[in-house]
Design an enzyme around this catalytic site. Structure first.
Site, short mmCIF file in Angstrom:
data_model
loop_
_atom_site.label_atom_id
_atom_site.label_comp_id
_atom_site.label_asym_id
_atom_site.label_seq_id
_atom_site.Cartn_x
_atom_site.Cartn_y
_atom_site.Cartn_z
CG ASP A 78 54.23 49.66 100.95
OD1 ASP A 78 53.12 49.15 101.13
OD2 ASP A 78 54.44 50.89 101.06
CG ASP A 94 54.67 59.95 85.81
OD1 ASP A 94 54.21 60.00 86.97
OD2 ASP A 94 54.85 60.95 85.10
N GLY A 95 52.53 57.59 87.51
CA GLY A 95 51.09 57.62 87.79
C GLY A 95 50.41 58.87 87.25
CD GLN A 144 61.99 56.10 95.82
OE1 GLN A 144 61.54 57.09 96.37
NE2 GLN A 144 61.23 55.19 95.24
CG ASP A 170 50.18 54.02 99.66
OD1 ASP A 170 50.74 54.82 100.43
OD2 ASP A 170 50.26 52.78 99.79
CB SER A 171 52.10 59.71 97.10
OG SER A 171 51.69 60.66 98.05
CB THR A 172 56.93 59.58 98.98
OG1 THR A 172 56.93 60.15 97.67
CG2 THR A 172 57.40 58.15 98.86
CG ASP A 173 56.78 63.18 103.17
OD1 ASP A 173 55.80 62.50 103.51
OD2 ASP A 173 57.77 63.37 103.91
N PRO A 190 59.21 63.76 92.68
CG PRO A 190 59.97 61.61 92.13
CD PRO A 190 60.30 62.81 92.94
N1 AG3 Z 1 53.38 56.58 102.36
C1 AG3 Z 1 54.26 57.49 102.97
C2 AG3 Z 1 53.77 58.54 103.82
C3 AG3 Z 1 54.81 59.56 104.01
C4 AG3 Z 1 55.69 59.35 105.20
N2 AG3 Z 1 56.46 60.52 105.40
C5 AG3 Z 1 57.54 60.60 106.16
N3 AG3 Z 1 57.98 59.58 106.80
N4 AG3 Z 1 58.18 61.74 106.21
C6 AG3 Z 1 53.77 55.31 102.78
C7 AG3 Z 1 53.66 54.25 101.83
C8 AG3 Z 1 53.02 53.11 102.49
N5 AG3 Z 1 52.38 52.28 101.54
#
Ligand code: AG3
Length: 283
Positions: free
Chosen positions: A90, A141-142, A35, A160-163, A167
Protein backbone atom coordinates in the site's frame (compact mmCIF):
# COMPACT_ATOMS: atom_id res chain seq x y z
CA UNK A 1 -26.81 -10.01 17.48
CA UNK A 2 -24.16 -10.06 14.74
CA UNK A 3 -23.85 -6.78 12.87
CA UNK A 4 -26.13 -6.35 9.85
CA UNK A 5 -25.34 -6.37 6.14
CA UNK A 6 -23.80 -2.94 5.84
CA UNK A 7 -21.03 -3.68 8.31
CA UNK A 8 -17.65 -5.18 7.49
CA UNK A 9 -16.56 -7.68 10.14
CA UNK A 10 -13.18 -9.36 10.58
CA UNK A 11 -13.59 -12.23 13.05
CA UNK A 12 -10.57 -13.50 14.95
CA UNK A 13 -10.59 -17.25 14.96
CA UNK A 14 -10.13 -18.72 18.41
CA UNK A 15 -10.31 -15.31 20.11
CA UNK A 16 -14.10 -14.99 20.28
CA UNK A 17 -13.88 -11.40 19.13
CA UNK A 18 -14.04 -9.28 16.00
CA UNK A 19 -13.86 -5.76 14.62
CA UNK A 20 -16.70 -4.23 12.64
CA UNK A 21 -16.72 -1.09 10.55
CA UNK A 22 -19.91 0.48 9.24
CA UNK A 23 -19.81 0.62 5.47
CA UNK A 24 -21.09 3.20 3.02
CA UNK A 25 -20.36 1.13 -0.12
CA UNK A 26 -17.99 -1.25 -1.85
CA UNK A 27 -15.61 0.42 -4.28
CA UNK A 28 -13.55 -2.47 -5.63
CA UNK A 29 -13.31 -6.25 -5.54
CA UNK A 30 -10.78 -8.37 -7.40
CA UNK A 31 -9.02 -11.69 -7.14
CA UNK A 32 -5.34 -11.12 -7.91
CA UNK A 33 -3.03 -14.07 -8.62
CA UNK A 34 -2.28 -14.10 -4.87
CA UNK A 35 -5.33 -12.91 -2.94
CA UNK A 36 -8.71 -11.19 -2.91
CA UNK A 37 -8.35 -7.42 -2.75
CA UNK A 38 -11.39 -5.43 -1.61
CA UNK A 39 -11.84 -1.70 -1.09
CA UNK A 40 -14.77 -0.20 0.83
CA UNK A 41 -15.90 3.29 1.64
CA UNK A 42 -16.73 3.17 5.36
CA UNK A 43 -19.08 5.47 7.24
CA UNK A 44 -16.44 6.93 9.62
CA UNK A 45 -12.99 5.43 8.87
CA UNK A 46 -12.57 6.62 5.29
CA UNK A 47 -11.51 3.94 2.86
CA UNK A 48 -10.74 0.39 3.94
CA UNK A 49 -8.57 -2.18 2.15
CA UNK A 50 -8.84 -5.86 3.02
CA UNK A 51 -6.73 -8.75 1.70
CA UNK A 52 -8.41 -12.16 1.88
CA UNK A 53 -10.88 -10.61 4.32
CA UNK A 54 -8.25 -9.18 6.70
CA UNK A 55 -8.07 -5.47 7.46
CA UNK A 56 -4.86 -3.96 6.10
CA UNK A 57 -5.41 -0.22 5.99
CA UNK A 58 -8.03 2.36 6.81
CA UNK A 59 -7.65 6.05 6.04
CA UNK A 60 -8.37 6.96 9.64
CA UNK A 61 -5.86 4.92 11.62
CA UNK A 62 -3.08 3.72 9.27
CA UNK A 63 -0.83 6.61 10.33
CA UNK A 64 -0.15 4.96 13.69
CA UNK A 65 1.03 1.68 12.12
CA UNK A 66 3.04 3.24 9.31
CA UNK A 67 4.81 5.76 11.56
CA UNK A 68 5.67 3.06 14.12
CA UNK A 69 7.00 0.69 11.45
CA UNK A 70 9.31 3.44 10.19
CA UNK A 71 10.50 6.15 12.57
CA UNK A 72 11.62 4.16 15.65
CA UNK A 73 13.94 2.06 13.46
CA UNK A 74 15.20 5.01 11.43
CA UNK A 75 15.93 7.14 14.50
CA UNK A 76 17.67 4.19 16.18
CA UNK A 77 20.07 3.78 13.25
CA UNK A 78 22.83 6.42 13.17
CA UNK A 79 22.61 7.06 9.45
CA UNK A 80 19.97 5.09 7.54
CA UNK A 81 20.82 5.44 3.86
CA UNK A 82 19.92 2.20 2.05
CA UNK A 83 16.60 0.58 2.97
CA UNK A 84 14.65 -2.52 2.02
CA UNK A 85 10.90 -2.82 2.55
CA UNK A 86 9.47 -6.32 2.19
CA UNK A 87 5.73 -6.24 1.48
CA UNK A 88 4.33 -2.80 2.16
CA UNK A 89 2.33 -2.82 -1.08
CA UNK A 90 0.00 0.00 0.00
CA UNK A 91 3.17 2.17 0.14
CA UNK A 92 2.33 3.85 3.48
CA UNK A 93 5.62 2.72 5.02
CA UNK A 94 7.52 3.84 1.91
CA UNK A 95 6.02 7.30 2.25
CA UNK A 96 7.11 7.55 5.90
CA UNK A 97 10.72 6.44 5.37
CA UNK A 98 11.15 8.85 2.46
CA UNK A 99 10.45 11.72 4.87
CA UNK A 100 14.00 11.13 6.16
CA UNK A 101 16.52 13.18 4.16
CA UNK A 102 19.35 10.73 4.98
CA UNK A 103 17.58 7.98 3.05
CA UNK A 104 19.18 7.66 -0.38
CA UNK A 105 17.72 4.44 -1.79
CA UNK A 106 14.72 2.26 -0.93
CA UNK A 107 14.02 -1.08 -2.56
CA UNK A 108 10.45 -2.14 -1.91
CA UNK A 109 9.81 -5.80 -2.73
CA UNK A 110 6.10 -6.63 -2.78
CA UNK A 111 4.82 -9.96 -4.05
CA UNK A 112 1.50 -8.70 -5.40
CA UNK A 113 1.71 -5.79 -7.86
CA UNK A 114 -2.09 -5.47 -7.80
CA UNK A 115 -2.01 -4.33 -4.14
CA UNK A 116 0.16 -1.38 -5.15
CA UNK A 117 -1.85 -0.55 -8.28
CA UNK A 118 -5.13 -0.67 -6.35
CA UNK A 119 -3.58 1.48 -3.58
CA UNK A 120 -2.43 4.05 -6.15
CA UNK A 121 -6.03 4.29 -7.24
CA UNK A 122 -7.83 4.27 -3.88
CA UNK A 123 -5.16 5.51 -1.41
CA UNK A 124 -3.31 8.15 -3.46
CA UNK A 125 -2.01 9.92 -0.35
CA UNK A 126 -0.24 6.73 0.83
CA UNK A 127 1.34 6.45 -2.62
CA UNK A 128 2.37 10.11 -2.80
CA UNK A 129 6.09 9.24 -2.56
CA UNK A 130 6.05 6.45 -5.16
CA UNK A 131 7.45 8.79 -7.80
CA UNK A 132 10.33 9.87 -5.52
CA UNK A 133 13.58 9.10 -7.37
CA UNK A 134 14.87 7.24 -4.28
CA UNK A 135 11.99 4.72 -4.40
CA UNK A 136 12.53 1.50 -6.37
CA UNK A 137 9.49 -0.76 -6.61
CA UNK A 138 10.01 -4.45 -7.38
CA UNK A 139 7.18 -6.95 -7.64
CA UNK A 140 8.58 -10.30 -6.63
CA UNK A 141 9.11 -12.65 -3.71
CA UNK A 142 10.81 -10.86 -0.81
CA UNK A 143 12.15 -14.09 0.67
CA UNK A 144 14.00 -14.79 -2.56
CA UNK A 145 15.17 -11.16 -2.80
CA UNK A 146 17.00 -11.27 0.55
CA UNK A 147 18.43 -14.69 -0.26
CA UNK A 148 19.96 -13.40 -3.51
CA UNK A 149 20.92 -9.80 -2.68
CA UNK A 150 24.62 -9.01 -2.10
CA UNK A 151 25.79 -9.19 1.53
CA UNK A 152 25.78 -5.89 3.47
CA UNK A 153 23.39 -4.19 1.04
CA UNK A 154 21.14 -2.39 3.54
CA UNK A 155 21.14 -0.27 6.68
CA UNK A 156 17.52 -1.07 7.59
CA UNK A 157 15.10 -3.82 6.52
CA UNK A 158 11.39 -3.28 7.23
CA UNK A 159 9.08 -6.28 7.00
CA UNK A 160 5.59 -4.79 6.46
CA UNK A 161 3.77 -8.05 5.91
CA UNK A 162 0.36 -9.61 6.33
CA UNK A 163 -0.34 -12.15 9.09
CA UNK A 164 2.05 -15.16 9.28
CA UNK A 165 -0.07 -17.43 7.10
CA UNK A 166 0.32 -18.42 3.43
CA UNK A 167 3.18 -16.73 1.55
CA UNK A 168 3.92 -14.39 4.50
CA UNK A 169 4.66 -17.26 6.93
CA UNK A 170 8.28 -17.49 5.76
CA UNK A 171 8.81 -13.84 6.70
CA UNK A 172 8.69 -14.85 10.37
CA UNK A 173 11.07 -17.82 10.15
CA UNK A 174 14.71 -18.49 11.02
CA UNK A 175 15.98 -18.94 7.44
CA UNK A 176 14.59 -15.56 6.39
CA UNK A 177 16.15 -13.81 9.40
CA UNK A 178 19.52 -15.41 8.66
CA UNK A 179 19.32 -14.04 5.10
CA UNK A 180 18.34 -10.60 6.44
CA UNK A 181 21.31 -10.65 8.82
CA UNK A 182 23.59 -11.29 5.86
CA UNK A 183 21.87 -8.61 3.73
CA UNK A 184 22.37 -5.97 6.43
CA UNK A 185 25.50 -3.88 6.92
CA UNK A 186 27.33 -4.43 10.24
CA UNK A 187 25.42 -1.65 12.02
CA UNK A 188 22.13 -2.62 10.34
CA UNK A 189 18.78 -3.32 11.89
CA UNK A 190 15.55 -5.06 10.98
CA UNK A 191 11.98 -4.30 12.04
CA UNK A 192 8.97 -6.51 11.36
CA UNK A 193 5.31 -6.17 12.19
CA UNK A 194 4.72 -8.70 14.97
CA UNK A 195 0.95 -8.93 15.47
CA UNK A 196 -0.96 -8.37 18.72
CA UNK A 197 0.80 -8.47 22.11
CA UNK A 198 -2.47 -9.69 23.63
CA UNK A 199 -3.32 -12.41 21.10
CA UNK A 200 0.04 -13.48 19.67
CA UNK A 201 2.60 -13.53 22.44
CA UNK A 202 3.80 -16.96 21.23
CA UNK A 203 4.61 -15.49 17.84
CA UNK A 204 6.50 -12.56 19.38
CA UNK A 205 8.44 -15.01 21.57
CA UNK A 206 9.30 -17.14 18.52
CA UNK A 207 10.46 -14.06 16.60
CA UNK A 208 12.83 -13.15 19.44
CA UNK A 209 14.21 -16.70 19.51
CA UNK A 210 14.69 -16.83 15.74
CA UNK A 211 16.27 -13.36 15.53
CA UNK A 212 18.75 -14.20 18.29
CA UNK A 213 19.52 -17.52 16.59
CA UNK A 214 20.28 -15.52 13.42
CA UNK A 215 22.99 -13.70 15.43
CA UNK A 216 21.26 -10.38 16.02
CA UNK A 217 22.76 -8.88 19.17
CA UNK A 218 19.67 -7.20 20.59
CA UNK A 219 15.94 -7.77 20.00
CA UNK A 220 13.10 -5.59 21.31
CA UNK A 221 9.36 -5.27 20.77
CA UNK A 222 7.44 -1.99 20.76
CA UNK A 223 3.67 -1.67 20.85
CA UNK A 224 1.04 0.84 19.83
CA UNK A 225 -2.74 1.07 19.55
CA UNK A 226 -4.23 -0.03 16.25
CA UNK A 227 -7.97 -0.14 16.68
CA UNK A 228 -8.80 -1.93 13.41
CA UNK A 229 -6.35 -4.85 13.88
CA UNK A 230 -6.99 -7.91 16.09
CA UNK A 231 -7.37 -6.88 19.79
CA UNK A 232 -6.85 -3.21 18.85
CA UNK A 233 -3.24 -3.40 20.03
CA UNK A 234 -0.32 -4.10 17.73
CA UNK A 235 3.45 -4.52 17.82
CA UNK A 236 6.66 -4.33 15.85
CA UNK A 237 9.81 -6.26 16.71
CA UNK A 238 13.25 -4.81 16.04
CA UNK A 239 16.65 -6.48 16.00
CA UNK A 240 20.08 -4.92 15.66
CA UNK A 241 23.27 -6.58 14.49
CA UNK A 242 26.03 -4.95 16.51
CA UNK A 243 24.54 -2.75 19.25
CA UNK A 244 21.66 -2.51 21.68
CA UNK A 245 18.34 -0.96 20.72
CA UNK A 246 18.30 1.12 23.90
CA UNK A 247 19.27 4.53 22.55
CA UNK A 248 18.04 6.63 19.65
CA UNK A 249 18.85 9.96 17.96
CA UNK A 250 16.65 11.92 20.37
CA UNK A 251 17.68 15.37 19.24
CA UNK A 252 17.24 14.57 15.55
CA UNK A 253 13.85 13.11 16.42
CA UNK A 254 12.76 16.25 18.29
CA UNK A 255 14.04 18.48 15.46
CA UNK A 256 12.61 16.34 12.67
CA UNK A 257 11.90 18.43 9.59
CA UNK A 258 8.64 16.66 8.76
CA UNK A 259 5.22 16.18 10.33
CA UNK A 260 4.10 13.07 12.20
CA UNK A 261 0.72 12.45 13.81
CA UNK A 262 1.60 9.73 16.33
CA UNK A 263 5.36 9.33 16.62
CA UNK A 264 7.56 11.68 18.65
CA UNK A 265 10.44 11.25 21.10
CA UNK A 266 8.14 10.55 24.06
CA UNK A 267 6.24 7.92 22.08
CA UNK A 268 9.55 6.36 21.03
CA UNK A 269 10.58 5.81 24.65
CA UNK A 270 7.10 4.79 25.81
CA UNK A 271 6.51 2.32 22.97
CA UNK A 272 9.50 0.19 23.98
CA UNK A 273 8.34 -0.14 27.61
CA UNK A 274 7.34 -3.79 27.89
CA UNK A 275 4.07 -4.65 29.63
CA UNK A 276 4.77 -7.02 32.53
CA UNK A 277 3.39 -10.17 30.85
CA UNK A 278 5.39 -9.52 27.70
CA UNK A 279 8.53 -8.69 29.65
CA UNK A 280 8.21 -12.05 31.46
CA UNK A 281 7.43 -13.94 28.25
CA UNK A 282 10.54 -12.54 26.61
CA UNK A 283 12.99 -13.19 29.50
N1 AG3 B 1 0.13 -5.10 7.63
C1 AG3 B 1 -0.88 -5.96 8.12
C2 AG3 B 1 -0.93 -6.31 9.52
C3 AG3 B 1 -1.80 -7.48 9.70
C4 AG3 B 1 -3.23 -7.17 9.99
N2 AG3 B 1 -3.88 -8.36 10.39
C5 AG3 B 1 -5.19 -8.53 10.44
N3 AG3 B 1 -6.00 -7.59 10.12
N4 AG3 B 1 -5.64 -9.71 10.78
C6 AG3 B 1 -0.53 -4.01 7.05
C7 AG3 B 1 0.06 -3.46 5.87
C8 AG3 B 1 0.08 -2.00 6.03
N5 AG3 B 1 1.10 -1.44 5.22
Amino acid sequence: MPPGGDWYTEEWAGQGSAISLKLARKLHDEQSPYQRIEIFETATFGRLMTLDGLVMVTDRDNFVYHEMMSHPALYTHDRPRRLLIIGGGDCGTLREVLKHDEVEHVDQVELDERVTRVSEQFFPELCAANTDARAHLHFQDGIRWVKEVAPASYDVIIVDSTDPVGPAAGLFGPAFYADCHRALKPEGLIVGQSESPLFHVDLIQAMHTHLRAADFLDVATLSFPQCTYPSGWWSATLARKDATLAGFREEDCRDRPFATRYYNDGIHRAAFAAPEFLFKALL
